[in-house]
Design a protein around this motif. Sequence first.
Motif, mmCIF file in Angstrom:
data_model
loop_
_atom_site.group_PDB
_atom_site.id
_atom_site.type_symbol
_atom_site.label_atom_id
_atom_site.label_comp_id
_atom_site.label_asym_id
_atom_site.label_seq_id
_atom_site.Cartn_x
_atom_site.Cartn_y
_atom_site.Cartn_z
ATOM 1 N N ASP A 1 0.851 -1.197 0.000
ATOM 2 C CA ASP A 1 0.000 0.000 0.000
ATOM 3 C C ASP A 1 0.883 1.242 0.000
ATOM 4 N N ALA A 2 1.904 1.256 0.856
ATOM 5 C CA ALA A 2 2.795 2.417 0.932
ATOM 6 C C ALA A 2 3.516 2.665 -0.393
ATOM 7 N N ASP A 3 3.848 1.592 -1.111
ATOM 8 C CA ASP A 3 4.532 1.707 -2.405
ATOM 9 C C ASP A 3 3.593 2.091 -3.537
ATOM 10 N N GLY A 4 2.295 1.950 -3.336
ATOM 11 C CA GLY A 4 1.345 2.143 -4.418
ATOM 12 C C GLY A 4 1.214 0.917 -5.303
ATOM 13 N N ARG A 5 1.670 -0.235 -4.798
ATOM 14 C CA ARG A 5 1.607 -1.474 -5.599
ATOM 15 C C ARG A 5 0.407 -2.332 -5.241
ATOM 16 N N GLY A 6 -0.269 -2.012 -4.167
ATOM 17 C CA GLY A 6 -1.361 -2.850 -3.712
ATOM 18 C C GLY A 6 -2.550 -2.017 -3.285
ATOM 19 N N PRO A 7 -3.644 -2.665 -2.938
ATOM 20 C CA PRO A 7 -4.848 -1.934 -2.526
ATOM 21 C C PRO A 7 -4.637 -1.201 -1.208
ATOM 22 N N ALA A 8 -5.394 -0.127 -1.051
ATOM 23 C CA ALA A 8 -5.349 0.631 0.198
ATOM 24 C C ALA A 8 -5.842 -0.256 1.343
ATOM 25 N N THR A 9 -5.179 -0.158 2.472
ATOM 26 C CA THR A 9 -5.538 -0.986 3.617
ATOM 27 C C THR A 9 -5.234 -0.258 4.918
ATOM 28 N N ALA A 10 -6.053 -0.502 5.916
ATOM 29 C CA ALA A 10 -5.816 0.066 7.242
ATOM 30 C C ALA A 10 -4.542 -0.476 7.872
ATOM 31 N N LEU A 11 -3.996 -1.536 7.292
ATOM 32 C CA LEU A 11 -2.759 -2.105 7.825
ATOM 33 C C LEU A 11 -1.599 -1.122 7.699
ATOM 34 N N ALA A 12 -1.657 -0.215 6.724
ATOM 35 C CA ALA A 12 -0.594 0.784 6.580
ATOM 36 C C ALA A 12 -0.555 1.698 7.805
ATOM 37 N N ALA A 13 -1.728 2.122 8.263
ATOM 38 C CA ALA A 13 -1.780 2.967 9.461
ATOM 39 C C ALA A 13 -1.353 2.185 10.695
ATOM 40 N N ARG A 14 -1.710 0.910 10.753
ATOM 41 C CA ARG A 14 -1.303 0.082 11.902
ATOM 42 C C ARG A 14 0.197 -0.166 11.890
ATOM 43 N N LEU A 15 0.783 -0.300 10.708
ATOM 44 C CA LEU A 15 2.239 -0.422 10.635
ATOM 45 C C LEU A 15 2.881 0.848 11.183
ATOM 46 N N ALA A 16 2.339 2.007 10.820
ATOM 47 C CA ALA A 16 2.890 3.268 11.314
ATOM 48 C C ALA A 16 2.767 3.370 12.834
ATOM 49 N N GLU A 17 1.645 2.916 13.366
ATOM 50 C CA GLU A 17 1.464 2.931 14.819
ATOM 51 C C GLU A 17 2.412 1.961 15.504
ATOM 52 N N HIS A 18 2.622 0.826 14.870
ATOM 53 C CA HIS A 18 3.425 -0.242 15.471
ATOM 54 C C HIS A 18 4.918 0.068 15.403
ATOM 55 N N TYR A 19 5.363 0.607 14.236
ATOM 56 C CA TYR A 19 6.799 0.779 14.016
ATOM 57 C C TYR A 19 7.236 2.228 13.861
ATOM 58 N N GLY A 20 6.332 3.072 13.331
ATOM 59 C CA GLY A 20 6.699 4.442 13.029
ATOM 60 C C GLY A 20 6.609 4.759 11.558
ATOM 61 N N GLY A 21 6.853 3.783 10.693
ATOM 62 C CA GLY A 21 6.780 3.968 9.260
ATOM 63 C C GLY A 21 7.440 2.810 8.549
ATOM 64 N N PRO A 22 7.325 2.741 7.224
ATOM 65 C CA PRO A 22 7.903 1.620 6.473
ATOM 66 C C PRO A 22 9.389 1.406 6.729
ATOM 67 N N GLU A 23 10.191 2.469 6.676
ATOM 68 C CA GLU A 23 11.629 2.309 6.904
ATOM 69 C C GLU A 23 11.912 1.822 8.318
ATOM 70 N N ASP A 24 11.152 2.314 9.276
ATOM 71 C CA ASP A 24 11.323 1.862 10.667
ATOM 72 C C ASP A 24 10.977 0.390 10.798
ATOM 73 N N ALA A 25 9.917 -0.035 10.091
ATOM 74 C CA ALA A 25 9.527 -1.440 10.150
ATOM 75 C C ALA A 25 10.618 -2.330 9.582
ATOM 76 N N VAL A 26 11.192 -1.924 8.472
ATOM 77 C CA VAL A 26 12.247 -2.724 7.848
ATOM 78 C C VAL A 26 13.456 -2.821 8.773
#
Length: 351
Positions: free
Chosen positions: A195-220
């Motif tokens: 979702d963050a890359d624009g390669r997949g459908p929009a999902t609330a999981l993107a916001a939950r990833l941000a809450e959980h880790y801070g953002g995509p780079e933080d998650a990685v």
Amino acid sequence: MGSRQAAPRTVLAVDAGKSNVRAAVFVSAEPDGPEPEPATGALPVQAVQAARSVRGVTLAGGPPNLVAPGGVAEVWAVLEEAWRGLAADVTRVDAVAVGLTGVRGPSPQAAELARLLRAATGAAHAIVCCDVLTGYLGALGARPGAVVAAGTGAVALGVPDDGPYAFVDGWGYLLGDGASSYTLGRRGLTAALRDADGRGPATALAARLAEHYGGPEDAVRAVYGSANPPRDIAAFATDVLGAAEAGDEVAAALVHRTVTELAELAAAALRRERGAGPVPVSWHGSLFLADELVLRPFLAELAERVPDAVPVPPAGDGLDGARTLAAPPPAAAPLLDRLLDHRPDDPHGDR
């Protein structure tokens, strides 16, 4: 097999899965009593984790792989600290049983770990076996059937009326564990990143990833820098379940896929087990705590796949199963004879 000895009076039971380690001492009211009562509560996971950091063990959750280089020493460091947390309240231990993740059968490492347990506790008998077996005994007891375990990993065990038992999956996060919290969490993270890359459908999981880790780079960074990636990735399964419950279609599809794979696990184990007539099937593990999202749909799909499967709610957990293995009631002997390459009263048959 020889004559059976009296059941041990005091046993140390350990349930060492992929995400946590629990230990307890059980004391029988009678010298030959088959059902010991707890002498102490289970050692808190936090205490084991703190001990690991002090002793230099890298994993904050479950123990390392026993057969990895240095695995015996690292697993022993965890178990020794757990035993020290209980030993002050115990004057004697007659038998020890450990259900340990990653143990699929007899090995020199398991035998050495059992020897260390006997030496430390003074127990005459020690068994180190797969945590799938102790989970089975805790959930269903010493009878034929099938049990599905779905936590950080995923595996099913089918035990027939006679003949060899069969594992289904349980191949670890690199090669299997398709119906696990780890896989659900990984798929959820992948969906959020797509979702963050624009390669997949929009999902609330993107916001939950941000809450959980801070953002995509933080998650990685968190995932690839983790000392225990399976455990940390599995933690995101809670976010996937939460998003599904809130109505997110992407998360709901991921949960449905997991439920289907759980039913496939159980059906495969039951096919290995199958005799004539109804067959009991039970379950345990953190994924099944999601009653509406996982357990109920799992049972419904299993009923369609295997109509004569009889759901049996778990009577206990892996700690109860380890207790049964350390001090088995006489009625359990025939099944345990087939599940183990030795008897609990054989000090030379450590597994």
